[in-house]
Enzyme design. Structure first.
Site, short mmCIF file in Angstrom:
data_model
loop_
_atom_site.label_atom_id
_atom_site.label_comp_id
_atom_site.label_asym_id
_atom_site.label_seq_id
_atom_site.Cartn_x
_atom_site.Cartn_y
_atom_site.Cartn_z
N HIS A 164 0.82 -1.22 0.00
CA HIS A 164 0.00 0.00 0.00
C HIS A 164 0.85 1.27 0.00
CE1 HIS A 164 -3.48 2.40 0.13
NE2 HIS A 164 -4.23 1.64 0.91
N SER A 275 -24.78 12.73 -4.05
CA SER A 275 -24.13 11.73 -4.92
C SER A 275 -24.60 10.33 -4.57
CB SER A 275 -22.61 11.81 -4.76
OG SER A 275 -22.22 11.38 -3.46
N ASP A 398 -10.34 -7.22 -18.76
CA ASP A 398 -10.45 -8.39 -19.63
C ASP A 398 -9.08 -8.69 -20.22
OD1 ASP A 398 -10.97 -10.29 -21.58
OD2 ASP A 398 -12.66 -9.21 -22.46
#
Length: 462
Positions: A164, A275, A398
């Site tokens: 991280h 939102s 993909d």
């Protein structure tokens, strides 16, 4: 890496960048990176269903993934290196030398592919064998590790573990999407806007925050403790994982309910934009308050926000590294449990987002100590929080074998963490990953589903 009963290790190899690329061989960390120095890594898992039995896993899929990873690392050279902390340096740096590469494990699992890649209750321990561990030590830490696992003839998974302190969600997703694109078309070259930007000068640090945060880490179990070992939270093995969805209809109806209530009640501000993120997370806060059933006290909620567009001057979206700020929301539990609980939560979340827009670095002098204290004892962090984002578009990753059947954030393994992603389901806005004990999970799912019904019934009655 530990062996698991359901897992058979086939191969562990190092994938180097090839051919050699023009990228920095050494890269300093900014204060945004140092903040995460010893925090547990991020683990994401992509499940892919075999489109036909004719595609050979060992003859086609694995070689294509390896060769395309090698080509991708030319653009993401730091990922093939290691994090080190030179004796003469105030802060750690990423170093790449010839011979470095990314560890890739190939394995077979006899677990149930369709069960693991579904939405129902699944034991969290079932996912541990499918994501690789980062090689870390006192003086060196790998950046990324990858594991490709075959499930009988049903499908395969790609587990990606990243440090991280090197990558945030936007950077890691950009890397994965570039890898997938190159896997489909090896001659593919990312555009300048897709290419990772390594220029550290775009992150201003006039207060020397990187040194301040680094000192906070060095003072732990110190003095001058430059250890690069990671701190992991204690996990319970009886937890289960489940996936819920926010449909377009649910979000829209919640929004209409909130706006109608605000118009009728002059105590609420009806002018500001609401939102989908604010509505969804406010609803999760209300559901959490109902699950816990406490009428007094406060419920804390935290979330990370991308600072690239919030900093002045703005940081380019293709900047490589961490660039996150945190928002914290405090709600009174009695308010969350009231009829207008979702409005109270939504307003507080929306206000926190606006504050991050106006002053993303407010209070930044204290962030290093906060991160160090959190990592020292994760159990003290009783804050509900969010991992991931629906904006990353992970269901578009993909590699040429179809879009993912399922994506999980395996490292989000706490009852206090909700993971948010986009979804394959065209009727849904986002998926919510939840981890709890089974009894709590059953209760939470019931509260989640019944809550929508109560709002919609209330709305239909006018």
């Amino acid at each position: 890496m530990a062996n698991f009963p359901s897992l058979k290790l086939i191969d562990v190899c190092k994938v180097p960048p090839s051919p050699a690329a023009a990228a920095p061989s050494s890269l300093p960390l900014t204060f945004f990176d140092v903040l995460w120095l010893r925090v547990h890594p991020i683990q994401r898992l992509f499940f892919y269903e075999f489109s036909s039995n004719e595609i050979s896993f060992y003859d086609i899929i694995v070689p294509k993934l390896k060769s395309s990873l090698s080509l991708t690392l030319c653009h993401y050279l730091p990922l093939a290196g290691n994090l080190i902390w030179p004796s003469q340096s105030d802060t750690p740096v990423i170093e790449f030398v010839n011979g470095d590469g990314v560890s890739m494990t190939v394995a077979e699992s006899d677990d149930d592919f369709y069960h693991l890649s579904g939405n129902g209750f699944r034991k969290v321990s079932k996912f541990h064998p499918l994501v690789p561990q980062l090689s870390t030590s006192h003086d060196r830490a790998a950046i990324v590790a990858i594991q490709v696992t075959k499930f009988q003839n049903k499908g395969f998974s790609i587990g990606i573990t990243n440090h991280h302190a090197i990558l945030d969600g936007r950077s890691s997703t950009s890397f994965i999407k570039s890898w997938a694109q190159i896997c489909i078309e090896e001659s593919f070259i990312p555009t300048p806007k897709q290419m990772p930007l390594y220029d550290r000068s775009v992150i201003n640090d006039p207060k020397d925050l990187a040194k301040i945060y680094a000192k906070a880490w060095k003072d732990v179990e110190g003095p001058n403790n430059k250890s690069l070992n990671l701190k992991f939270p204690q996990t319970k093995h009886d937890l289960v994982r489940s996936t819920l969805e926010f449909t377009h209809q649910n979000i829209q109806k919640l929004k209409e309910w909130i706006l109608n209530k605000k118009i009728k009640n002059e105590n609420f501000d009806s002018s500001s934009h609401i939102s989908s993120f604010a509505i969804a997370t406010a609803y999760l806060c209300v559901c959490t308050a109902k699950l816990e059933g406490l009428k007094e006290g406060k419920l804390w909620f935290g979330f990370a926000a991308d600072a690239r567009t919030r900093l002045k001057p703005q940081v380019p979206l293709n900047y490589f590294g961490n660039c996150l700020v945190a928002g914290f929301v405090v709600n009174e539990r009695f308010e969350l449990l009231s009829e207008n609980g979702i409005i109270f939560a939504c307003d507080e979340i929306s206000k926190t987002i606006r504050n991050l827009d106006d002053g993303p670095l407010n209070g930044c002098e204290n962030w290093g100590m906060m991160s160090q204290e959190m990592t020292n004892d994760y159990s003290k962090l009783q804050i509900n929080s969010i991992a991931g984002s629906p904006r990353f578009g992970v269901y578009n990753v993909d590699f040429g074998f179809g879009k993912p059947k399922k994506v999980e954030i395996v490292s989000a393994e706490s009852p206090y963490i909700f993971s948010l992603t986009d979804t394959r389901n065209s009727d849904a806005v986002m998926e919510i990953g939840i981890v709890m004990e089974r009894d709590e999970m059953e209760a939470f799912v019931a509260i989640f589903n019944q809550g929508f019904e109560s709002y919609f019934i209330d709305q239909s009655l006018g």
